[in-house]
Enzyme design. Sequence first.
Site, PDB file in Angstrom:
ATOM      1  N   CYS A 174       0.843  -1.210   0.000  1.00  0.00           N
ATOM      2  CA  CYS A 174       0.000   0.000   0.000  1.00  0.00           C
ATOM      3  C   CYS A 174       0.873   1.253   0.000  1.00  0.00           C
ATOM      4  O   CYS A 174       0.509   2.280  -0.562  1.00  0.00           O
ATOM      5  CB  CYS A 174      -0.913   0.017   1.225  1.00  0.00           C
ATOM      6  SG  CYS A 174      -2.252  -1.195   1.196  1.00  0.00           S
ATOM      7  N   CYS A 188      23.455  -2.592   2.175  1.00  0.00           N
ATOM      8  CA  CYS A 188      24.296  -2.165   3.295  1.00  0.00           C
ATOM      9  C   CYS A 188      25.750  -2.538   3.060  1.00  0.00           C
ATOM     10  O   CYS A 188      26.670  -1.845   3.512  1.00  0.00           O
ATOM     11  CB  CYS A 188      23.785  -2.771   4.597  1.00  0.00           C
ATOM     12  SG  CYS A 188      22.242  -2.054   5.181  1.00  0.00           S
ATOM     13  N   CYS A 248      -3.827  -6.539  -1.258  1.00  0.00           N
ATOM     14  CA  CYS A 248      -4.889  -6.434  -0.244  1.00  0.00           C
ATOM     15  C   CYS A 248      -5.989  -5.458  -0.646  1.00  0.00           C
ATOM     16  O   CYS A 248      -6.830  -5.102   0.180  1.00  0.00           O
ATOM     17  CB  CYS A 248      -4.309  -6.033   1.114  1.00  0.00           C
ATOM     18  SG  CYS A 248      -3.812  -4.297   1.265  1.00  0.00           S
TER      19      CYS A 248
END
Length: 269
Positions: A174, A188, A248
């Site tokens: 979302c 990293c 979703c």
Amino acid sequence: MLGGFNEEQIRRYSRHIILPEVGGKGQKKLLSSKVLCIGAGGLGAPIIEYLAAAGIGTLGIIDDDTVDLSNLQRQVIHGGNVGMSKAESAKQFINNLNPDIEVKTYIERLNANNVIDIFNGYDMIVDGSDNFATRYLVNDACVITNKPLSHGSIYRFEGQVTTIIPHKGPCYRCLFEHAPPPGMVPSCQEAGVLGVLPGIIGVMQATEVVKYLLGIGELLVGRLVYYDALNMTFDEIKMRWNKNCPICGEVPKITSIQEEIYGDSCRIW
């Protein structure tokens, strides 16, 4: 035995038991809970350390990597275990810290073929991965299996944390529907990371897990906390459910976990 605890447990968890919000009932709930940690690296190390100390009864750890000397600048639970499987090193640490904990290790790569079966055995998932393919795989599998998820990520001097409760708030897609193009965001290993940073973010994730399992406090559902270590600031970003979210939303496009969506790039840092 007193209240279902032996003498050692009463002493070990005494600071929890005297908290009215936790008490003996809450500690029993933690001891009966099952949490899966995705990764035993920078974020996974503090997550594992504090969930084990809190008395989470079953801890699953999935990581196919081995301990490298460069890891010890931040992955402090692996001291003395260079060359050892990170999952097995973490299990050794937990066993030395808290004999109450059952540890299940998965020395394998999380992928579209094993994610659903593994997730089904746990009450909550904690994501400590370092790459977008795994983050989207974990998010989508949690939505499909209806498992709560603690998400955390770090980069150089910055970190972020949110909690995702499927169908009760926004998910990772979302906020970030698609991953950035490969190579746009350095890892990293390429960009570096302040050693203490994952400790802060990982402990925040562990806090959210304990709160969820106990049913106390306000979770970071619909909220993303952004931490800047250089300026020592915390900012909160509101997240909204996206009705067009591919996993979703009202009409999901992703209804099952398929390898072609994520590829074979899922790995744990």
